[in-house]
Design a protein around this motif. Structure first.
Motif: not given
Length: 189
Positions: A76-80, A82-85, A87-96
């Motif tokens: 579960r923590s591994l999935q969390d 992965q979701q955090i990373l 989310g960070m990648w998607n934010t970087y791709v969308d807003k940078t």
């Protein structure tokens, strides 16, 4: 007069008798402990064993449940993570902005070149040490200059660099790069 029988002292009693006195004292503290305690019968010993067996089984079950919950928590923590990373990648791709992404790619390339130079120096040796120092210094210096350009041209940092235009920051980057490479080439001989 008949001889008196000596009364056994508590210290002279057998260890099992001492345990029975302590367990009876802890079980019923309001009852005074007598110096003439009766020895336990085999049936009372089996009942005390039978009462501790369920407690032991209960402790083992609770430890097993704790271990199972910990092993279930790891995925579960591994999935969390992965979701955090993700989310960070998607934010970087969308807003940078594209220009900042290009600078980030160049900085990643410089890091890769620096690591490759260091690995080559460890594996093959550093015979022309000044050449290794010049090349490694060039990659580190270029990385620092690129990071400076990225900070100055990032739209999120407009408040800190109001007086510096993007063209001025790029001119500083080019001038610093020329000086850096001039010294690195001269250091090689």
């Amino acid at each position: 007069m008949p001889p008196k029988k000596p009364t056994p002292s508590p210290a002279a009693a057998t260890p099992s008798a001492n345990r029975s006195q302590h367990s009876s004292a802890s079980a019923a503290p309001s009852k005074p402990a007598s110096s003439h305690s009766k020895t336990q019968t085999p049936s009372s010993t089996s009942t005390s064993t039978s009462t501790t067996a369920p407690k032991l089984a209960q402790q083992i079950n609770s430890l097993t449940n704790t271990t199972n919950s910990l092993s279930n928590a790891a995925p579960r923590s591994l999935q969390d993570a992965q979701q955090i990373l993700l989310g960070m990648w998607n934010t970087y791709v969308d807003k940078t902005p594209q220009r900042v992404k290009l600078l980030d790619t160049f900085m990643a390339f410089l890091m890769l070149v620096g690591v490759l130079q260091f690995v080559y120096c460890v594996i093959a040796g550093n015979y022309p040490f000044n050449a290794f120092l010049a090349g490694f210094s060039a990659t580190v210096g270029q990385f620092v200059l690129t990071a400076s350009l990225r900070i100055q041209t990032n739209p999120e940092n407009e408040k800190e660099f109001r007086n510096t235009s993007d063209e001025r920051a790029f001119a500083d980057f080019v001038f610093g790069s020329m000086i850096l490479h001039f010294f690195c080439v001269n250091f090689i001989n």
